[in-house]
Design a protein around this motif. Structure first.
Motif, short mmCIF file in Angstrom:
data_model
loop_
_atom_site.label_atom_id
_atom_site.label_comp_id
_atom_site.label_asym_id
_atom_site.label_seq_id
_atom_site.Cartn_x
_atom_site.Cartn_y
_atom_site.Cartn_z
N ALA A 13 -58.53 19.51 27.05
CA ALA A 13 -58.85 18.22 26.45
C ALA A 13 -57.57 17.50 25.77
O ALA A 13 -57.35 16.17 25.90
CB ALA A 13 -60.16 18.35 25.64
N GLN A 51 -63.08 9.56 29.56
CA GLN A 51 -64.09 9.98 30.84
C GLN A 51 -63.20 10.79 31.75
O GLN A 51 -63.38 11.90 32.19
CB GLN A 51 -64.49 8.77 31.49
N ALA A 54 -62.87 14.20 30.06
CA ALA A 54 -64.04 14.97 30.39
C ALA A 54 -64.03 15.36 31.91
O ALA A 54 -64.55 16.68 32.10
CB ALA A 54 -65.36 13.87 30.38
N HIS A 55 -63.60 14.71 32.63
CA HIS A 55 -63.42 15.13 34.12
C HIS A 55 -62.33 16.32 34.41
O HIS A 55 -62.60 17.45 34.88
CB HIS A 55 -62.94 14.00 35.01
N SER A 56 -61.36 16.32 33.50
CA SER A 56 -60.31 17.45 33.35
C SER A 56 -60.86 18.43 32.89
O SER A 56 -60.54 19.72 33.20
CB SER A 56 -59.20 17.04 32.84
N MET A 57 -61.84 18.52 31.69
CA MET A 57 -62.37 19.84 31.18
C MET A 57 -63.30 20.23 32.16
O MET A 57 -63.46 21.54 32.17
CB MET A 57 -63.15 19.21 30.11
N GLY A 58 -64.03 19.63 33.04
CA GLY A 58 -64.81 20.16 33.99
C GLY A 58 -64.22 20.83 35.03
O GLY A 58 -64.83 21.98 35.50
N ASP A 72 -71.49 22.30 31.60
CA ASP A 72 -70.86 21.69 30.37
C ASP A 72 -71.13 22.49 29.09
O ASP A 72 -70.23 22.25 28.12
CB ASP A 72 -71.58 20.35 30.43
N LEU A 129 -67.91 16.57 23.91
CA LEU A 129 -67.47 16.54 25.34
C LEU A 129 -67.60 17.85 26.12
O LEU A 129 -67.73 18.65 25.65
CB LEU A 129 -65.82 16.29 25.17
N PRO A 130 -67.91 17.55 27.24
CA PRO A 130 -67.65 16.49 28.45
C PRO A 130 -68.84 15.42 28.37
O PRO A 130 -68.62 14.48 28.87
CB PRO A 130 -67.16 17.01 29.72
N ALA A 133 -69.00 11.45 26.65
CA ALA A 133 -67.71 10.84 26.57
C ALA A 133 -67.80 9.34 26.50
O ALA A 133 -67.08 8.66 25.90
CB ALA A 133 -67.02 11.06 27.96
#
Length: 217
Positions: A13, A51, A54-58, A72, A129-130, A133
C-alpha cells in the motif's frame, strides 16, 4: 494490522501510494495550491488514488478468498498519509488524509494536539483498506517553524496524550531532529502502551533551509 498478510499488504500500500501520488502529481498540485482547487475535487482525486492502492493490495491474496477472489480480511490495513509543500516558507501547507484509526499529531510550543484522525466515529475508526477505499477523509493544515508533525499508529497516539509520556517525547523531539539511532530507541522506550504497534513518521518544520539546526546527538 491484524490479518495474516497485513504486513505485506501495508508495504504494498505504501509503495503503490507513492506511485499514485507521482501519477497524479500535477493534478494534485493544482487542487492543493491552485487558485481554483477545491476540497471536493481533492477528496475525489485522493479517492481515485486509494482505489488504485486497494487494487494493488488485492494482488497479495489473489485467489485466496471465496471463489478465487482476494481475501480482504487477510490484508486489511488502516492508512494515514500526509502531502506537504516543499520549499522555504514561514508557513507550510499540508494535506492529511486517510482511512481507519491512525492519527496525525502536532507538537507546538511543547504540547501535543491531535491535528487529524481519519475516523471520527467508532465505525469510521474500524474502516480498513482495501474495502473502504471510497471513504477516505482529508483535511488541510499549516505549520510554522518549530512545529513537528507526527503520523502515528493509534496505540502510539494514545501514549502521547498521556501527560508524562507526551512530555517525555516532546522534550526530546521539540527543538531538533534526533539521530536515527536515538529516534528508534526513544520510540521503543519500555513504557506500557495499548497495542504493540508503534509506527511513527515525523516531519520537522524548520522554516527556511539556512535556519535548520543540525541533528542532535
Amino acid at each position: 494490522m491484524r490479518g495474516r498478510w497485513s504486513q505485506s499488504a501495508a508495504d504494498r500500500a505504501c509503495r503503490n501510494l507513492a506511485a499514485q501520488v507521482a501519477r497524479y502529481g500535477d493534478t494534485l498540485g493544482h487542487q492543493l495550491y491552485g487558485p481554483t482547487g477545491s476540497d471536493d475535487d481533492l477528496t475525489g482525486l485522493l479517492r481515485t488514488a486509494l482505489q488504485g492502492v486497494a487494487h494493488s493490495m488485492g494482488l497479495v491474496t489473489r485467489g485466496e478468498g471465496p471463489g478465487g477472489e482476494p481475501d480482504d480480511a487477510a490484508i486489511a490495513v488502516a492508512l494515514t498519509g500526509l502531502l506537504s509543500r516543499l520549499g522555504d516558507s514561514r508557513q507550510r501547507e499540508h494535506v492529511a488524509f486517510g482511512i481507519g484509526d491512525g492519527a496525525l499529531m502536532l507538537l507546538r510550543d511543547g504540547a501535543w494536539t491531535i491535528a487529524f484522525t481519519p475516523g471520527e466515529t467508532v465505525a469510521e475508526r474500524g474502516l480498513r483498506l482495501p474495502a473502504a477505499a471510497q471513504q477516505v477523509r482529508c483535511v488541510r493544515l499549516t505549520t510554522r517553524p518549530g512545529d513537528l508533525l507526527a503520523l502515528r499508529s493509534s496505540s502510539l497516539a494514545e501514549l502521547l496524550v498521556r501527560p508524562e509520556a507526551g512530555d517525555w517525547f516532546a522534550e526530546r523531539w521539540a527543538a531538533r531532529r534526533p539521530y536515527l539511532t536515538s529516534f528508534l530507541s526513544e520510540v521503543n522506550v519500555p513504557v506500557r502502551s495499548p497495542g504493540g504497534d508503534r509506527t511513527v513518521v515525523c516531519l520537522w518544520d524548520f522554516g527556511e533551509a539556512r535556519e535548520t539546526p543540525p541533528a542532535d546527538s
